[in-house]
Design an enzyme around this catalytic site. Sequence first.
Site, short mmCIF file in Angstrom:
data_model
loop_
_atom_site.label_atom_id
_atom_site.label_comp_id
_atom_site.label_asym_id
_atom_site.label_seq_id
_atom_site.Cartn_x
_atom_site.Cartn_y
_atom_site.Cartn_z
N SER A 89 9.27 8.86 -1.26
CA SER A 89 8.70 7.81 -0.41
C SER A 89 9.72 7.16 0.52
O SER A 89 10.91 7.10 0.22
CB SER A 89 8.13 6.69 -1.30
OG SER A 89 7.18 7.17 -2.21
N ILE A 94 4.38 -1.07 3.40
CA ILE A 94 3.70 0.22 3.52
C ILE A 94 4.63 1.32 3.01
O ILE A 94 5.72 1.51 3.55
CB ILE A 94 3.30 0.50 5.00
CG1 ILE A 94 2.48 -0.66 5.57
CG2 ILE A 94 2.59 1.84 5.11
CD1 ILE A 94 1.17 -0.93 4.86
N GLU A 95 4.18 2.00 1.98
CA GLU A 95 4.92 3.13 1.41
C GLU A 95 4.24 4.41 1.89
O GLU A 95 3.03 4.56 1.77
CB GLU A 95 4.87 3.04 -0.12
CG GLU A 95 5.60 4.14 -0.84
CD GLU A 95 5.54 3.99 -2.35
OE1 GLU A 95 6.05 4.90 -3.04
OE2 GLU A 95 4.96 3.01 -2.86
N ILE A 96 5.03 5.30 2.46
CA ILE A 96 4.52 6.60 2.92
C ILE A 96 5.21 7.66 2.09
O ILE A 96 6.45 7.69 2.01
CB ILE A 96 4.76 6.81 4.42
CG1 ILE A 96 4.21 5.63 5.23
CG2 ILE A 96 4.12 8.13 4.87
CD1 ILE A 96 4.62 5.63 6.68
N LEU A 155 0.82 -1.20 0.00
CA LEU A 155 0.00 0.00 0.00
C LEU A 155 0.86 1.26 0.00
O LEU A 155 1.91 1.29 0.64
CB LEU A 155 -0.88 0.04 1.26
CG LEU A 155 -1.83 -1.13 1.48
CD1 LEU A 155 -2.49 -1.00 2.85
CD2 LEU A 155 -2.86 -1.16 0.40
#
Length: 126
Positions: free
Chosen positions: A108, A119-121, A70
């Site tokens: 990212s 989990i990509e932020i 995500l």
Amino acid sequence: MIDHLDHLVLTTADEKACTRFYVDLMGMVLETFGPGRKAFRFGNQKINLHVKGHEFEPKAQVPTPGALDLCFIASVPLDDVIARLKDKGLPIIEGPVMRTGATSRIRSVYVRDPDLNLIEISELSP
């Protein structure tokens, strides 16, 4: 035909650890709806929570913890996200790196949640 994503379903093996990650670390709001249903709300979207072996019907053919990849767009600068992750002791497994998002270039970092989902932020880049 399709305008936007309303929600997705995350299957977890450990509801308490999953809730700590998405609420305490990621800043999402825990929402209870219907009998025994929970979700993590953020912006105009939510992640519905299923516990492995206790999924709600209908469900994915093979609901599996750790199968998601995500990407979330942060509401604060990525440097603030990085500081928070370090403060909470969550290792960054890659980044910061430049990627291509849905609407623009993004900067990212990548972490794993308790079920080992990727989990990509990210933050939007000019």
